[in-house]
Design a protein around this motif. Structure first.
Motif, short mmCIF file in Angstrom:
data_model
loop_
_atom_site.label_atom_id
_atom_site.label_comp_id
_atom_site.label_asym_id
_atom_site.label_seq_id
_atom_site.Cartn_x
_atom_site.Cartn_y
_atom_site.Cartn_z
N VAL A 38 46.82 36.72 39.54
CA VAL A 38 46.00 36.19 40.63
C VAL A 38 45.92 37.17 41.79
O VAL A 38 44.92 37.22 42.52
N ALA A 39 46.97 38.00 41.96
CA ALA A 39 46.96 38.99 43.05
C ALA A 39 46.09 40.19 42.75
O ALA A 39 45.80 40.99 43.65
N ARG A 40 45.64 40.35 41.50
CA ARG A 40 44.74 41.45 41.16
C ARG A 40 43.28 41.12 41.49
O ARG A 40 42.44 42.02 41.64
N LEU A 41 42.97 39.84 41.62
CA LEU A 41 41.58 39.43 41.78
C LEU A 41 40.92 39.92 43.06
O LEU A 41 39.72 40.24 43.03
N PRO A 42 41.62 40.00 44.21
CA PRO A 42 40.94 40.53 45.41
C PRO A 42 40.41 41.95 45.24
O PRO A 42 39.42 42.32 45.86
N GLU A 43 41.05 42.74 44.38
CA GLU A 43 40.55 44.09 44.11
C GLU A 43 39.22 44.04 43.37
O GLU A 43 38.36 44.90 43.57
N LEU A 44 39.06 43.01 42.50
CA LEU A 44 37.84 42.89 41.72
C LEU A 44 36.72 42.23 42.51
O LEU A 44 35.55 42.48 42.25
N ALA A 45 37.09 41.38 43.46
CA ALA A 45 36.07 40.62 44.20
C ALA A 45 36.49 40.51 45.66
O ALA A 45 36.88 39.43 46.12
N PRO A 46 36.39 41.60 46.42
CA PRO A 46 36.78 41.53 47.84
C PRO A 46 35.91 40.59 48.66
O PRO A 46 36.31 40.15 49.73
N GLY A 47 34.72 40.27 48.16
CA GLY A 47 33.86 39.35 48.89
C GLY A 47 34.15 37.88 48.62
O GLY A 47 33.58 37.01 49.28
#
Length: 247
Positions: free
Chosen positions: A132-141
Motif C-alpha cells: 500500500v505504501a508503494r501506491l503513492p509513487e504510482l499515483a501521486p494525484g
C-alpha cells in the motif's frame, strides 16, 4: 449486487452506521481514490460493496482479492475484484501492475484491506502490508483515505456494523516521504481512525452515529408474531426493537 447485499445485511445485521465525525471523500473528487481499511471480519467485503454503491455510484470500483479465495468466490471478480497471490513476490508485482492501470483512471476507486488477512480490531500494531505504501509513487494525484471497520453487539439480535473515514492524504505528500516513513504514516492514520471509532462504539450511544442502512429489529419468527398480536389486542402499535427510543 449492491441491492442484494443491502437486503442481505438488513436481514442479518442490525444496521450499518458511521460516526458523525466521519466524512467520506466527495464523490466528485477529480482524481482516483485509494481507500484502505483494516480487515476484522467476513462482512468487510459486503460493507465495502455497500459503501461503494451508496457513496460512489458513478465510479469504477476495484479491489485486490486473495487469488485462492477468488477462485472459490468467482462472483467477486464480476464486481471488480482482481486476484493477487498474497504469499509471493510475484503476487506483489501483480498487485502493483494492476494498481498502476486502475489508478490511471481519475474515476477509479481502489479498495484495499491493507492488513492482507483477518485480524482482530484491537490488535496493535496493525501490520499493514508494504504494497500500500508503494501506491503513492504510482499515483501521486490520488487521494488516500483510511477506513476503519468494526462490529459490535448492542441491544438487538444482530451485530451493528460501523464504518469511519479518516482524514485524507494526497499521494504527492505521501510520495515525498521515504517508504518506511510513508507506511508508518498510512498505518498511523488508520490506527487513529480505528481508535476514535472504537471509543464511540464503546459508549453504546446511537446518537453518536448516523445510519447508512437499518437492519431488521426484533427476535423474529413465532415470538415476534405473538408480540405483534398481543400489541394489536391491546390497541398499541408494535415495535419489534428490544429497546425503542420511547422507553
Amino acid at each position: 449486487m449492491v441491492a442484494w447485499f443491502d437486503r442481505y445485511l438488513r436481514r442479518h445485521l442490525d444496521g450499518l452506521s458511521q460516526p458523525l465525525w466521519s466524512v467520506p471523500p466527495p464523490a466528485g473528487h477529480p482524481a482516483p481514490l485509494v481507500i484502505y481499511c483494516n480487515h476484522p471480519s467476513w462482512w468487510d467485503a459486503a460493507v465495502v460493496i455497500l459503501l461503494a454503491g451508496k457513496l460512489y455510484p458513478g465510479r469504477d470500483h476495484r479491489a485486490p482479492f486473495d487469488a485462492a479465495m477468488l477462485a472459490r468466490y468467482k462472483i467477486f471478480e464480476r464486481m471488480g475484484a482482481f486476484g493477487v497471490d498474497l504469499e509471493t513476490a510475484r503476487g506483489g508485482a501483480q498487485f502493483l501492475a494492476a494498481a498502476r492501470t486502475i489508478l490511471s483512471d481519475p474515476k477509479a476507486v481502489l479498495w484495499i484491506t491493507a492488513q492482507g488477512r483477518f485480524q482482530d480490531v484491537r490488535v496493535r500494531p496493525l501490520g499493514l502490508r508494504p504494497g500500500v505504501a508503494r501506491l503513492p509513487e504510482l499515483a501521486p494525484g490520488a487521494l488516500f483515505v483510511p477506513l476503519a471497520l468494526e462490529y459490535a453487539f448492542w441491544e438487538e439480535r444482530g451485530a451493528e456494523a460501523f464504518a469511519a473515514f479518516g482524514p485524507p492524504m494526497t499521494g504527492a505528500d505521501l510520495a515525498a516521504l521515504p517508504r518506511a516513513e510513508r507506511l508508518a504514516r498510512l498505518e498511523g492514520a488508520l490506527t487513529d481512525t480505528l481508535d476514535r471509532l472504537g471509543a464511540d462504539v464503546m459508549t453504546r450511544e446511537p446518537e453518536r452515529f448516523r445510519p447508512i442502512l437499518a437492519g431488521k429489529k426484533g427476535v423474529g419468527g413465532l415470538y415476534d408474531l405473538w408480540r405483534r398480536i398481543a400489541a394489536r389486542l391491546r390497541g398499541r402499535s408494535f415495535d419489534p426493537a428490544h429497546r425503542s427510543p420511547t422507553r
